[in-house]
Motif scaffolding. Sequence first.
Motif, PDB file in Angstrom:
ATOM      1  N   GLN A   1      -9.134   2.859   3.735  1.00 19.22           N
ATOM      2  CA  GLN A   1      -9.317   2.908   5.172  1.00 19.22           C
ATOM      3  C   GLN A   1      -8.310   3.899   5.752  1.00 19.22           C
ATOM      4  OE1 GLN A   1      -9.654  -1.054   6.859  1.00 19.22           O
ATOM      5  NE2 GLN A   1     -10.170  -0.264   8.876  1.00 19.22           N
TER       6      GLN A   1
ATOM      7  N   PHE B   1      -6.476   5.453   9.259  1.00 18.58           N
ATOM      8  CA  PHE B   1      -6.140   5.086  10.626  1.00 18.58           C
ATOM      9  C   PHE B   1      -5.377   6.223  11.299  1.00 18.58           C
ATOM     10  CE2 PHE B   1      -7.102   0.567  10.442  1.00 18.58           C
ATOM     11  CZ  PHE B   1      -6.973   0.267   9.089  1.00 18.58           C
TER      12      PHE B   1
ATOM     13  N   GLN C   1      -2.409   6.345  14.090  1.00 21.19           N
ATOM     14  CA  GLN C   1      -1.465   5.493  14.799  1.00 21.19           C
ATOM     15  C   GLN C   1      -1.011   6.197  16.069  1.00 21.19           C
ATOM     16  OE1 GLN C   1       2.138   4.083  12.726  1.00 21.19           O
ATOM     17  NE2 GLN C   1       1.930   2.197  13.910  1.00 21.19           N
TER      18      GLN C   1
ATOM     19  N   LEU D   1      -3.122   0.983  16.177  1.00 24.18           N
ATOM     20  CA  LEU D   1      -3.889   1.668  15.147  1.00 24.18           C
ATOM     21  C   LEU D   1      -5.348   1.798  15.545  1.00 24.18           C
ATOM     22  CD1 LEU D   1      -2.534  -0.049  11.911  1.00 24.18           C
ATOM     23  CD2 LEU D   1      -1.908   2.166  12.830  1.00 24.18           C
TER      24      LEU D   1
ATOM     25  N   SER E   1      -8.965   2.689  13.819  1.00 27.63           N
ATOM     26  CA  SER E   1      -9.650   2.877  12.545  1.00 27.63           C
ATOM     27  C   SER E   1     -10.507   4.127  12.616  1.00 27.63           C
ATOM     28  CB  SER E   1     -10.525   1.658  12.234  1.00 27.63           C
ATOM     29  OG  SER E   1     -11.211   1.856  11.012  1.00 27.63           O
TER      30      SER E   1
ATOM     31  N   PHE F   1     -11.928   5.683   9.407  1.00 26.61           N
ATOM     32  CA  PHE F   1     -12.955   5.558   8.375  1.00 26.61           C
ATOM     33  C   PHE F   1     -12.662   4.355   7.490  1.00 26.61           C
ATOM     34  CE2 PHE F   1     -15.290   9.401   8.977  1.00 26.61           C
ATOM     35  CZ  PHE F   1     -14.385  10.365   9.382  1.00 26.61           C
ATOM     36  N   TYR F   2     -13.731   3.755   7.023  1.00 28.63           N
ATOM     37  CA  TYR F   2     -13.686   2.774   5.938  1.00 28.63           C
ATOM     38  C   TYR F   2     -14.577   3.366   4.864  1.00 28.63           C
ATOM     39  CZ  TYR F   2     -14.214  -1.716   3.519  1.00 28.63           C
ATOM     40  OH  TYR F   2     -14.209  -2.732   2.596  1.00 28.63           O
TER      41      TYR F   2
ATOM     42  N   GLU G   1      -7.640  -0.928  -0.036  1.00 25.09           N
ATOM     43  CA  GLU G   1      -8.083  -2.304  -0.310  1.00 25.09           C
ATOM     44  C   GLU G   1      -8.352  -2.365  -1.809  1.00 25.09           C
ATOM     45  OE1 GLU G   1     -11.588  -3.524   1.938  1.00 25.09           O
ATOM     46  OE2 GLU G   1     -12.250  -4.591   0.152  1.00 25.09           O
TER      47      GLU G   1
ATOM     48  N   GLN H   1      -5.853  -7.931   1.220  1.00 21.24           N
ATOM     49  CA  GLN H   1      -4.591  -7.223   1.307  1.00 21.24           C
ATOM     50  C   GLN H   1      -4.816  -5.726   1.302  1.00 21.24           C
ATOM     51  OE1 GLN H   1      -1.382  -8.517  -1.259  1.00 21.24           O
ATOM     52  NE2 GLN H   1      -2.298 -10.541  -1.475  1.00 21.24           N
ATOM     53  N   LEU H   2      -4.124  -5.066   2.217  1.00 15.97           N
ATOM     54  CA  LEU H   2      -4.121  -3.613   2.254  1.00 15.97           C
ATOM     55  C   LEU H   2      -2.764  -3.105   1.768  1.00 15.97           C
ATOM     56  CD1 LEU H   2      -5.808  -2.746   5.689  1.00 15.97           C
ATOM     57  CD2 LEU H   2      -6.799  -2.594   3.403  1.00 15.97           C
TER      58      LEU H   2
ATOM     59  N   TRP I   1      -0.414   0.140   1.926  1.00 13.63           N
ATOM     60  CA  TRP I   1      -0.341   1.252   2.876  1.00 13.63           C
ATOM     61  C   TRP I   1       0.368   2.476   2.323  1.00 13.63           C
ATOM     62  CZ3 TRP I   1      -2.486   0.919   7.797  1.00 13.63           C
ATOM     63  CH2 TRP I   1      -2.976  -0.343   8.141  1.00 13.63           C
ATOM     64  N   GLY I   2      -0.146   3.643   2.720  1.00 14.78           N
ATOM     65  CA  GLY I   2       0.584   4.873   2.500  1.00 14.78           C
ATOM     66  C   GLY I   2       1.703   4.976   3.521  1.00 14.78           C
ATOM     67  N   SER I   3       2.582   5.936   3.301  1.00 19.95           N
ATOM     68  CA  SER I   3       3.753   6.074   4.168  1.00 19.95           C
ATOM     69  C   SER I   3       3.471   6.934   5.401  1.00 19.95           C
ATOM     70  CB  SER I   3       4.917   6.666   3.379  1.00 19.95           C
ATOM     71  OG  SER I   3       4.500   7.835   2.711  1.00 19.95           O
TER      72      SER I   3
END
Lengths: 109, 112
Positions: free
Chosen positions: A33, A35, A37, A43, A45, A47-48, A90, A96-97, A99-101
């Motif tokens: 996904q 986002f 920010q 956030l 969204s 794309f999923y 995901e 649970q996701l 996350w990238g930094s």
Amino acid sequence: GQQVQQSPASLVLQEGENAELQCNFSTSLNSMQWFYQRPGGSLVSLFYNPSGTKQSGRLTSTTVIKERRSSLHISSSQTTDSGTYLCAMESDSNYQLIWGSGTKLIIKP
Amino acid sequence: AQTIHQWPVAEIKAVGSPLSLGCTIKGKSSPNLYWYWQATGGTLQQLFYSITVGQVESVVQLNLSASRPKDDQFILSTEKLLLSHSGFYLCAWSGTGPYEQYFGPGTRLTVL
């Protein structure tokens, strides 16, 4: 453990240039996904994308499972595209996701 | 259309004081619910998730607890705040497949 490597950490472009953001993941993926920010922290969204290519206006997301990567392409960038972009993976758990930094994108006029 | 509301928008609290943050989702029956925390300049971290009323799973606790008293409500709380609790708290919801998550506007917490 499961990891997502997001690159670049920051990117400065002139208005009108294209931006390419990337996330690489270490294990099996259910979906990625993307986002945006906002400066205040909320956030949006974008794309999923479990696999393949999805497009929305000037934004395109491509997820290639075999190559363990997902990318976000912004064409003809505008100053309003400036901000932080996050990817989130995901994985085995649907709940649970990981996350990238983040990529901080600055578009100069 | 589904809407997600978080309260309060911002809080300034003293170390050692209690905290309660809330999240309400309208327009979606039996959503999955999630709490996230982000330190200033840091990476988002998932704290809890819930797939049904009364059931909450911990991912990273950080001396916080969560409850789901109603189908559309998710509460994050602690009896004693720490300085390290400062940051931005986000609530999210998803359906039961696909699991695309949608986020609320967030609560900014400052602990002094």
